[in-house]
Design an enzyme around this catalytic site. Structure first.
Site, short mmCIF file in Angstrom:
data_model
loop_
_atom_site.label_atom_id
_atom_site.label_comp_id
_atom_site.label_asym_id
_atom_site.label_seq_id
_atom_site.Cartn_x
_atom_site.Cartn_y
_atom_site.Cartn_z
CE LYS A 83 -13.81 28.86 -27.00
NZ LYS A 83 -12.94 29.26 -25.88
O1 G3P Z 1 -10.98 31.63 -24.75
C1 G3P Z 1 -10.85 32.58 -25.73
C2 G3P Z 1 -10.40 33.95 -25.29
O2 G3P Z 1 -11.08 34.40 -24.18
C3 G3P Z 1 -8.92 34.17 -25.29
O3 G3P Z 1 -8.54 35.36 -24.70
O4 G3P Z 1 -6.79 36.83 -23.72
O5 G3P Z 1 -6.10 34.88 -25.16
O6 G3P Z 1 -7.18 36.89 -26.16
P1 G3P Z 1 -7.07 36.02 -24.96
#
Ligand code: G3P
Length: 218
Positions: A83
């Site tokens: 990633k």
């Molecule tokens: O892994 C990336 C993403 O899903 C992060 O989510 O909730 O931290 O915006 P969030």
């Protein structure tokens, strides 16, 4: 649509995988930092449990560093997807790693133009963040709609991985729009199981059954 768990927590992943609904896992530096321990060992164990794509994110910010780190992460297990963030260096690293045969997930995507760049560079997945857009009063799902339209029109093989998911409606909308993958925190997956009418219906079935058994026994 494939369902991934957005977590680095082994216990949560081990609990969900036997249900047969999980196709992969995504992690990020924040999620891994929360777990503590040796990130490489955790990623290896997640790969063994899931036996599907497991995204592990680089923390280098220069393309050479991302490439070196990406190769190192990919060596952990055949299921690892590298990633990288959507920066100029990230796109350059995506091109190098993809050309070498590594699968790359380009993350921190907030616009259709960024998604297009990731697809052009050969990303296997592009990760638009719907929740963080919703948080700033911008329609996250509209971004998914636009990326689906672009990728369909130009037949890009890059899979659209909906990330930053906050509730079951995000999952439903992602599926309706034709996203390839939706990655979710375990609490959002858990929420999909629940419906009060299911609970009421099951209680009634069991109650009727017990009543009939009692009547038969006299
Ligand atoms: O892994 C990336 C993403 O899903 C992060 O989510 O909730 O931290 O915006 P969030």
């Amino acid at each position: 649509m494939k369902l991934f768990i957005d977590s680095g927590n082994l216990r949560d992943i081990e609990a969900l995988v036997p249900l047969g609904i999980i196709d992969g896992v995504t992690t990020n530096p924040s999620l891994m930092a929360k777990e503590g321990g040796d990130p490489r060992a955790i990623i290896k164990r997640i790969c063994e449990v899931v036996k599907g794509p497991v995204s592990a994110e680089v923390v280098a910010t220069d393309w050479e560093g991302m490439v070196a780190e990406g190769r190192d992460l990919a060596a952990i297990d055949e299921h690892v997807v590298v990633k990288v963030p959507l920066t100029r260096d990230g796109i350059r690293a995506t091109k190098v790693l993809s050309d070498e045969g590594h699968r790359v997930n380009v993350t921190l995507v907030f616009s259709p133009a960024q998604a297009l760049l990731a697809a052009k560079a050969g990303a296997a997945y592009v990760s638009p963040f719907v929740g963080r857009l919703d948080d700033i009063a911008t329609d996250g799902m509209d971004l998914i709609r636009q990326i689906v339209e672009i990728f369909d029109a130009h037949e890009f093989a890059t899979e659209i991985l909906v990330a930053s998911v906050r509730h079951p409606i995000h999952i439903v909308e992602a599926a309706r729009l034709g996203a390839d993958v939706c990655t979710c925190p375990t609490k959002v997956i858990d929420a999909c199981f629940n419906h009060p009418l299911t609970d009421i219906g099951l209680a009634k079935f069991l109650q009727d059954w017990e009543k009939a058994q009692a009547a038969r026994k006299g």
